[in-house]
Design a protein around this motif. Structure first.
Motif, short mmCIF file in Angstrom:
data_model
loop_
_atom_site.label_atom_id
_atom_site.label_comp_id
_atom_site.label_asym_id
_atom_site.label_seq_id
_atom_site.Cartn_x
_atom_site.Cartn_y
_atom_site.Cartn_z
N ILE A 170 1.16 -5.42 8.61
CA ILE A 170 2.42 -5.34 7.87
C ILE A 170 2.26 -4.46 6.65
CG2 ILE A 170 4.12 -6.66 6.56
CD1 ILE A 170 4.36 -7.17 9.52
N GLU A 171 1.18 -4.67 5.92
CA GLU A 171 0.94 -3.90 4.69
C GLU A 171 0.71 -2.43 5.00
OE1 GLU A 171 -2.37 -5.81 2.88
OE2 GLU A 171 -1.30 -7.71 2.59
N ALA A 172 0.06 -2.15 6.14
CA ALA A 172 -0.29 -0.77 6.48
C ALA A 172 0.91 0.03 6.97
CB ALA A 172 -1.38 -0.76 7.54
N ASN A 173 1.89 -0.63 7.55
CA ASN A 173 3.01 0.09 8.15
C ASN A 173 4.34 -0.60 7.85
OD1 ASN A 173 4.55 1.87 9.64
ND2 ASN A 173 3.77 1.26 11.64
N PRO A 174 4.75 -0.65 6.57
CA PRO A 174 6.02 -1.30 6.24
C PRO A 174 7.23 -0.61 6.87
CG PRO A 174 5.15 -0.08 4.36
CD PRO A 174 4.08 -0.09 5.38
N LYS A 175 7.08 0.66 7.21
CA LYS A 175 8.18 1.41 7.82
C LYS A 175 8.62 0.76 9.13
CE LYS A 175 9.40 6.04 9.50
NZ LYS A 175 9.70 5.62 10.90
N PHE A 176 7.67 0.20 9.88
CA PHE A 176 8.01 -0.44 11.15
C PHE A 176 9.01 -1.58 10.93
CE2 PHE A 176 6.56 -3.58 14.56
CZ PHE A 176 7.40 -3.05 15.52
#
Length: 314
Positions: free
Chosen positions: A12-18
Motif C-alpha cells: 500500500i505504501e509503495a503504490n498509493p496510486k493503485f
C-alpha cells in the motif's frame, strides 16, 4: 461496487496510486494484513463486499460463503494457492491473477539469499554490529551447479542470472519449455538427480496437493552435505520439521527462506544459525508492485465495465 483490499502494508505504501485509481471505480475498504487476521473477523469484513483484492490472506470456502455479495476475486500477484478458486468457480465467481510481473524481483531475492547463505553475509553483518570481528570461510557460487524446481517465469529469471555466474543449470518441472531451456543453457532432469547433484537448490514451483511438502525427510536425504536450499515460492512446499532436523544435524549446509507455512512465522526453523530468513519479501520491490498494480487496475476496470477479464485462473 464495494471492494476490499487485503494487501501487505508495504504494498500500500509503495503504490498509493493503485488505491486512488481503484477509488475512481467504487468504494474501497483496506485491511492491512501483515500480522494476519482472524477468520471470524474476516467473515464480517467481507459480508457486503463485491470484489476482493488479496495478496496472501487465505480465501477459502467459508470466506467465500460469508461474502454473500461477492462477484470477483483478484489475486494481487501470481500464485493463487491461497484462494479456493475451484469453489469460487462453482459459485460463478471469477478469479484472476497478475502473472509474471514479480518474476525479476523474486529472482533477484533468490540470488540474494543464495549469496548470503553461501558467504554468511547476514551473520557477519550482525556480528560486526555487536562488536565482534571474526573471519569465516564460505563457498563460491561461481561455476557451481544450480537446480531449479519449477521452470516458469521465476525459474527462467533465475536461470538468466545463473548464466552470469557461469553456473551449470538443471531444472525439474512438469511443464518443460524446451525452447527457453535451450536458450538459457538449462538441462531438464528428474527430481532425484537434481537434488543429489546440485550445490544450490531453488524451489520456485507452485503449491498444490502434488507438491505439498515436496522437500521432506526423504528428498532432503538425497542432497549433498554442502547443499544450500532456497525457497522463494510457498512455505507449504517444505516440511519445516524435516528441514529443521536436517539443518541442526548439518545434513545440508544451509537454507535461505523467504516463505513459511504460517506467516508471520513462529517456527524454530527461522531462528537456526544456518538459515537466512526474510518475511516473504521476494516480490516487494517498488518496480514489481507498480507493475502488478497496473495489471490489477486494468482488470478492475474491465470488471466494472462488464468486459472479459484477463488472466482467469478458474
Amino acid at each position: 461496487m464495494k471492494m476490499l483490499f487485503m494487501l501487505r502494508d508495504a504494498f500500500i505504501e509503495a503504490n498509493p496510486k493503485f488505491l486512488d485509481d481503484a477509488r475512481s471505480l467504487g468504494e474501497v475498504k483496506v485491511l492491512l494484513t501483515d500480522q494476519g487476521i482472524e477468520k471470524d473477523a474476516l467473515k464480517k469484513e467481507v459480508a457486503d463486499i463485491n470484489v476482493i483484492v488479496v495478496a496472501v490472506v487465505k480465501i477459502d470456502k467459508e470466506i467465500i460463503d460469508a461474502a454473500v455479495n461477492l462477484k470477483y476475486i483478484m489475486k494481487f500477484g501470481s500464485g493463487y494457492d491461497n484462494i479456493d478458486h475451484i469453489y469460487a468457480r462453482q459459485k460463478g465467481i471469477p478469479v484472476t491473477n497478475v502473472p509474471g510481473q514479480n518474476s525479476e524481483a523474486v529472482a533477484d531475492h533468490a540470488f540474494g539469499l543464495m549469496l548470503s547463505a553461501a558467504r554468511q553475509i547476514t551473520q557477519k553483518n550482525q556480528e560486526i554490529k555487536s562488536g565482534h570481528w571474526e573471519l569465516s570461510m564460505g563457498h563460491e557460487i561461481f561455476q557451481k551447479r544450480i537446480g531449479i524446481i519449477g521452470f516458469g517465469n521465476i525459474g527462467k529469471a533465475i536461470a538468466r542470472r545463473a548464466n552470469g555466474f557461469n553456473m551449470e543449470i538443471n531444472a525439474f518441472g512438469n511443464h518443460k519449455d524446451y525452447e527457453s531451456a535451450k536458450k538459457l543453457n538449462v538441462r531438464f532432469v528428474e527430481l532425484e538427480e537434481l537434488l543429489s547433484t546440485s550445490d544450490i537448490i531453488i524451489v520456485s514451483t507452485n503449491l498444490n496437493e502434488k507438491t505439498r511438502k515436496l522437500i521432506n525427510k526423504e528428498t532432503l536425504g538425497f542432497m549433498k552435505s554442502t547443499a544450500i536450499l532456497i525457497n522463494i515460492s510457498r512455505g507449504g512446499l517444505v516440511d519445516e520439521d524435516a528441514l529443521t532436523e536436517a539443518l541442526k544435524n548439518n545434513q545440508i549446509s544451509g537454507a535461505g527462506l523467504d516463505v513459511f507455512i504460517d506467516e508471520p512465522t513462529t517456527s524454530e526453523l527461522a531462528t537456526l544459525p544456518n538459515v537466512i530468513a526474510t518475511p516473504h519479501i521476494g516480490a516487494a520491490t517498488y518496480e514489481a508492485i507498480e507493475r502488478i498494480g497496473d495489471g490489477a487496475f486494468e482488470n478492475l476496470k474491465r470488471f466494472a465495465a462488464g468486459k472479459e477479464l484477463k488472466n482467469l485462473v478458474n
